[in-house]
Write a protein that holds these residues in place. Structure first.
Motif, mmCIF file in Angstrom:
data_model
loop_
_atom_site.group_PDB
_atom_site.id
_atom_site.type_symbol
_atom_site.label_atom_id
_atom_site.label_comp_id
_atom_site.label_asym_id
_atom_site.label_seq_id
_atom_site.Cartn_x
_atom_site.Cartn_y
_atom_site.Cartn_z
ATOM 1 N N GLY A 100 0.817 -1.312 0.165
ATOM 2 C CA GLY A 100 -0.053 0.076 -0.039
ATOM 3 C C GLY A 100 0.809 1.241 0.300
ATOM 4 O O GLY A 100 2.003 1.270 -0.802
ATOM 5 N N ASN A 116 7.307 5.833 3.808
ATOM 6 C CA ASN A 116 6.149 6.210 3.769
ATOM 7 C C ASN A 116 6.047 6.821 2.066
ATOM 8 O O ASN A 116 6.632 7.785 1.891
ATOM 9 C CB ASN A 116 5.660 7.281 4.662
ATOM 10 N N ALA A 134 0.139 7.847 4.113
ATOM 11 C CA ALA A 134 0.464 6.716 5.260
ATOM 12 C C ALA A 134 0.049 7.301 6.762
ATOM 13 O O ALA A 134 0.028 8.380 7.023
ATOM 14 C CB ALA A 134 1.468 5.840 5.406
ATOM 15 N N ASP A 180 -0.844 1.950 9.096
ATOM 16 C CA ASP A 180 -0.132 1.249 7.934
ATOM 17 C C ASP A 180 1.327 1.007 8.291
ATOM 18 O O ASP A 180 1.904 -0.199 7.800
ATOM 19 C CB ASP A 180 0.287 2.521 6.773
ATOM 20 N N GLN A 209 1.422 -2.195 10.861
ATOM 21 C CA GLN A 209 0.984 -3.306 10.310
ATOM 22 C C GLN A 209 2.362 -3.919 9.628
ATOM 23 O O GLN A 209 2.387 -5.272 9.493
ATOM 24 C CB GLN A 209 -0.165 -3.079 9.289
#
Length: 339
Positions: A289, A303, A307, A311, A314
């Motif tokens: 992501g 990032n 983010a 995020d 995880q």
């Protein structure tokens, strides 16, 4: 002085995570300190924010945020063998190291280009390329927000350990570091134990005549080659500590992975290179992501834009679980997860 509306902190953390504070004050001078204690008593918690380079900020911070912006550097004492140099907590760490070299005060050059402020440096007990902050630390001044008084702390008061200190572990938010003093040797000797410095062409060329400035320049060059610039790609530097294991665990890992990168320590322990473990597990360069692992340094989580703390955490948890499964090693993150 007090910001009561939502205060955007996205640009005040080097991971550039979406975050805002509900209450924020800016520290610039000692005259503000009694009022800060009064304000702290009206909040459930306090969070001291320096350069934002070693934190994972939530989307909403309900704590009273004290942003440190004090400035000033001075030579406060000297002996026949050392200089004692003081910097205010809001000074940029890298700029402080460069200033010391400009004045002829060597000893911090291996710590060049570490992001953050002088006041945050003891909290993390920063270190790089064979030098740890506590090796150069003299003392510091701090404001006890709970007691409403200034205290002086020597090394034995700070409980320094690997990337850790009293300020990180005991009652976070109680201590507002005001100024830090360093002992810098007049009889300087280079610290060149790390392979990156031993094989650096510019340092090899000068051999026995190495200067502090040359080490400073080499460290900056190595770090820039390995680490992304937070101004370009959001990151908090090394996200994981190098894990320390005992001899039995090291031998078990090295039997399966003979190329494991490790450094022997006192007492029969070994410090494993966390970046090597993460790289071997295939995480380097992987994106999930809006976040990912940097393609040149597996220790760095980045990032890519937009983010949140969730995020990053995880991704960090997925890496920790994988390394535990593959190597039987528990990784510990360096940046502080702010509640």
């Amino acid at each position: 002085m007090l910001q009561t509306a939502k205060y955007d902190l996205t640009s005040f953390n080097t991971l550039t995570l979406r975050s805002h504070a509900l209450a924020l004050v800016t520290y610039r001078s000692p005259g503000q300190l009694p009022l800060f204690s009064e304000m702290a008593s009206q909040h459930d918690s306090v969070f001291v924010l320096g350069g934002g380079s070693n934190v994972v900020l939530p989307e909403t911070l309900t704590s009273l945020v004290v942003k440190v912006e004090s400035r000033g550097i001075r030579l406060c004492d000297q002996t026949p063998t050392e200089w004692v140099v003081e910097a205010q907590a809001g000074e940029c760490w890298h700029d402080f190291v460069a200033h010391c070299l400009d004045q002829g005060w060597a000893g911090l050059e291996n710590l060049a280009l570490i992001p953050g402020t002088v006041g945050a440096a003891p909290v993390q007990n920063i270190g790089a390329y064979g030098v740890e902050l506590d090796q150069r630390f003299h003392s510091l001044s701090a404001w006890d927000l709970r007691a409403g008084r200034q205290v002086e702390m020597r090394p034995e008061d700070c409980d320094f350990s690997y990337r850790n200190s009293l300020f990180k572990q005991s009652e976070p938010g109680r201590w507002l570091i005001l100024a830090v003093r360093f002992r810098l040797p007049k009889r300087w000797t280079p610290v060149l134990g790390y392979p990156d410095l031993q094989r650096h062409p510019a340092l090899q060329a000068v051999a026995a005549d190495i200067t502090p400035r040359q080490i400073f320049d080499a460290v900056c060059e190595v770090r820039r080659a390995k680490l992304p610039d937070p101004a370009v790609l959001g990151n908090a530097g090394s996200f994981f500590k190098n894990p320390v294991v005992d001899r039995a665990d090291f031998e078990a890992i090295s039997k399966v992975h003979p190329q494991v990168v490790a450094y022997p320590l006192a007492g029969g322990q070994y410090k494993l290179a966390a970046g090597w473990l993460i790289d071997q597990a295939g995480w380097k360069g992987r994106r999930v992501g809006p976040v990912g692992v940097h393609d040149r340094q597996a220790l760095v989580l980045v990032n890519y834009g937009g983010a949140s703390a969730a995020d990053i955490m995880q991704l960090a948890q997925a890496i920790k679980d994988d390394i535990a499964l593959r190597f039987g090693v528990a990784l510990e993150q360096e940046p502080v997860l702010v509640a």
